[in-house]
Motif scaffolding. Structure first.
Motif, PDB file in Angstrom:
ATOM      1  N   SER A  50     -30.979  -4.423   5.362  1.00 24.63           N
ATOM      2  CA  SER A  50     -30.167  -3.434   4.662  1.00 24.63           C
ATOM      3  C   SER A  50     -28.693  -3.545   5.045  1.00 24.63           C
ATOM      4  O   SER A  50     -27.811  -3.372   4.205  1.00 24.63           O
ATOM      5  CB  SER A  50     -30.688  -2.025   4.944  1.00 24.63           C
ATOM      6  OG  SER A  50     -31.945  -1.840   4.313  1.00 24.63           O
ATOM      7  N   ILE A  98     -37.418   2.045   6.149  1.00 19.71           N
ATOM      8  CA  ILE A  98     -36.734   1.882   4.864  1.00 19.71           C
ATOM      9  C   ILE A  98     -37.642   1.044   3.962  1.00 19.71           C
ATOM     10  O   ILE A  98     -37.299  -0.061   3.532  1.00 19.71           O
ATOM     11  CB  ILE A  98     -35.343   1.236   5.016  1.00 19.71           C
ATOM     12  CG1 ILE A  98     -34.580   1.835   6.205  1.00 19.71           C
ATOM     13  CG2 ILE A  98     -34.519   1.481   3.754  1.00 19.71           C
ATOM     14  CD1 ILE A  98     -33.222   1.184   6.452  1.00 19.71           C
ATOM     15  N   ASN A 158     -39.488   7.358   5.212  1.00 22.62           N
ATOM     16  CA  ASN A 158     -38.226   6.664   4.983  1.00 22.62           C
ATOM     17  C   ASN A 158     -37.035   7.479   5.453  1.00 22.62           C
ATOM     18  O   ASN A 158     -37.077   8.721   5.484  1.00 22.62           O
ATOM     19  CB  ASN A 158     -38.058   6.356   3.487  1.00 22.62           C
ATOM     20  CG  ASN A 158     -38.626   5.009   3.100  1.00 22.62           C
ATOM     21  OD1 ASN A 158     -39.444   4.434   3.818  1.00 22.62           O
ATOM     22  ND2 ASN A 158     -38.205   4.500   1.960  1.00 22.62           N
ATOM     23  N   ARG A 185     -33.711   9.470   5.177  1.00 22.19           N
ATOM     24  CA  ARG A 185     -33.396  10.352   4.053  1.00 22.19           C
ATOM     25  C   ARG A 185     -32.365  11.399   4.450  1.00 22.19           C
ATOM     26  O   ARG A 185     -32.197  11.709   5.633  1.00 22.19           O
ATOM     27  CB  ARG A 185     -34.657  11.033   3.517  1.00 22.19           C
ATOM     28  CG  ARG A 185     -35.431  11.828   4.573  1.00 22.19           C
ATOM     29  CD  ARG A 185     -36.882  12.025   4.155  1.00 22.19           C
ATOM     30  NE  ARG A 185     -37.664  12.742   5.162  1.00 22.19           N
ATOM     31  CZ  ARG A 185     -38.247  12.156   6.201  1.00 22.19           C
ATOM     32  NH1 ARG A 185     -38.099  10.859   6.412  1.00 22.19           N
ATOM     33  NH2 ARG A 185     -38.959  12.869   7.062  1.00 22.19           N
ATOM     34  N   GLY A 213     -33.921   7.205   1.075  1.00 22.62           N
ATOM     35  CA  GLY A 213     -33.444   5.836   1.128  1.00 22.62           C
ATOM     36  C   GLY A 213     -34.536   4.838   0.806  1.00 22.62           C
ATOM     37  O   GLY A 213     -35.727   5.160   0.831  1.00 22.62           O
ATOM     38  N   SER A 245     -30.491   1.560   1.370  1.00 19.08           N
ATOM     39  CA  SER A 245     -30.666   2.869   1.991  1.00 19.08           C
ATOM     40  C   SER A 245     -29.322   3.478   2.369  1.00 19.08           C
ATOM     41  O   SER A 245     -29.097   3.892   3.500  1.00 19.08           O
ATOM     42  CB  SER A 245     -31.553   2.781   3.232  1.00 19.08           C
ATOM     43  OG  SER A 245     -31.801   4.085   3.758  1.00 19.08           O
ATOM     44  N   TYR A 295     -27.311   4.554  10.350  1.00 18.64           N
ATOM     45  CA  TYR A 295     -28.693   4.999  10.396  1.00 18.64           C
ATOM     46  C   TYR A 295     -28.900   5.868  11.638  1.00 18.64           C
ATOM     47  O   TYR A 295     -28.219   5.693  12.648  1.00 18.64           O
ATOM     48  CB  TYR A 295     -29.639   3.797  10.400  1.00 18.64           C
ATOM     49  CG  TYR A 295     -29.455   2.930   9.174  1.00 18.64           C
ATOM     50  CD1 TYR A 295     -29.713   3.427   7.906  1.00 18.64           C
ATOM     51  CD2 TYR A 295     -28.989   1.618   9.278  1.00 18.64           C
ATOM     52  CE1 TYR A 295     -29.527   2.647   6.774  1.00 18.64           C
ATOM     53  CE2 TYR A 295     -28.804   0.824   8.159  1.00 18.64           C
ATOM     54  CZ  TYR A 295     -29.068   1.356   6.906  1.00 18.64           C
ATOM     55  OH  TYR A 295     -28.876   0.586   5.786  1.00 18.64           O
ATOM     56  N   SER A 337     -33.183   4.156  -5.321  1.00 15.19           N
ATOM     57  CA  SER A 337     -34.017   4.960  -4.447  1.00 15.19           C
ATOM     58  C   SER A 337     -34.730   6.060  -5.218  1.00 15.19           C
ATOM     59  O   SER A 337     -35.020   5.906  -6.405  1.00 15.19           O
ATOM     60  CB  SER A 337     -33.209   5.553  -3.297  1.00 15.19           C
ATOM     61  OG  SER A 337     -34.096   5.875  -2.256  1.00 15.19           O
TER      62      SER A 337
END
Length: 282
Positions: A17, A161, A179, A181, A199, A204, A218, A247
């Protein structure tokens, strides 16, 4: 378990990602033009409704992906009591939350408490309603308000993710509650509601109109941010956030706030389209 599903467990989600995050912002013309042209061709993207209809005029791929639409390309349902779709895409699932449990697909379910990050936040939605909208690469990727509300709090919940494509939703248990979020808590004259930005693998990334880019970075633990007293009030149909790559959006409503129309899985929806009707204000 199919090989495609197995890959979801073994791929280095965050590393990939991060690579895609930077790759989609690279302004090198041959690269970004190839990426944009590939998506437009393979997913039959309707550029006629975009504010900038020339796909190669965008600075980089992410600018194309989060493109604005022309004025009037989306309109809110004319009934002021209508509950609006927050996103373009397809209904993944919609219906009643049963004793705090939300249906995912084909025997898969998860709890509102898992999705929101704690039991107390989930209490108002124990027997409420939910709508899950999946956004594909061809869709408009800005998210709008389903009804007017004042922002109370956001909760950035860390996680995996996984892909949120239908094959993964059907195969991976509790996917949306696993996931990464961003949970957005709002208060309306009719009561609280939640918009969850879930995400997905590659990238994401979530940005909001009040805070800008929120994900990445993250999270390694739950991050709460209170907006009490800041009077961030967004009108029905106003833009609230966007996904940098595709998403899923999940809307949670208390039992007495609204009744949903007969929404079917895989039904196509557009921003501003009626999903149901709200009860009268208190």
């Amino acid at each position: 378990m199919t090989f495609k599903v197995l890959l979801q467990y073994i791929l280095p989600h965050r590393f990939l990602s991060r690579l895609v995050y930077w790759g989609t912002r690279w302004t090198f013309a041959p690269w970004k033009n190839w990426l944009i042209s590939t998506i437009v061709r393979n997913y039959d993207v309707d550029m006629a409704e975009a504010a900038q209809p020339d796909p190669l005029a965008y600075q980089h791929f992410n600018a194309f992906f989060t493109r604005k639409l022309k004025p009037g390309a989306r309109q809110a349902d004319g009934d002021p009591a209508a509950l609006l779709s927050p996103a373009d895409g397809r209904i993944s699932q919609a219906g009643k939350i049963v004793d705090g449990r939300i249906f995912q697909a084909k025997g898969q379910e998860y709890t509102a408490a898992e999705l929101l990050g704690d039991d107390a936040s989930a209490a108002p939605y124990r027997n409420g309603r939910f709508v899950t909208v999946y956004l594909s690469p061809r869709d408009y990727h800005r998210v709008h308000m389903p009804l007017a509300g004042t922002l109370r709090e956001t909760v950035h919940v860390p996680g995996r993710i996984f892909s949120v494509a239908p094959f993964a939703v059907e195969a991976i248990p509790r996917l949306f509650a696993r996931n990464e979020r961003l949970v957005c808590h709002f208060e309306s004259p009719r009561g609280p509601f939640v918009v969850v930005m879930v995400g997905a693998i590659l990238v994401s990334s979530v940005a909001t109109v009040w805070d800008g880019l929120v994900i990445p970075p993250y999270a390694s633990s739950i991050r709460r941010k209170s907006f009490a007293g800041q009077n961030i009030t967004l009108e029905r149909f106003a833009e609230m956030a966007r996904f940098n790559m595709g998403s899923t959006v999940i809307l949670l409503l208390p039992e007495t706030l609204a009744e949903l129309d007969g929404l079917a899985p895989q039904q196509a929806v557009k921003v501003g389209q009626r999903l149901g009707v709200c009860t009268r204000e208190n």
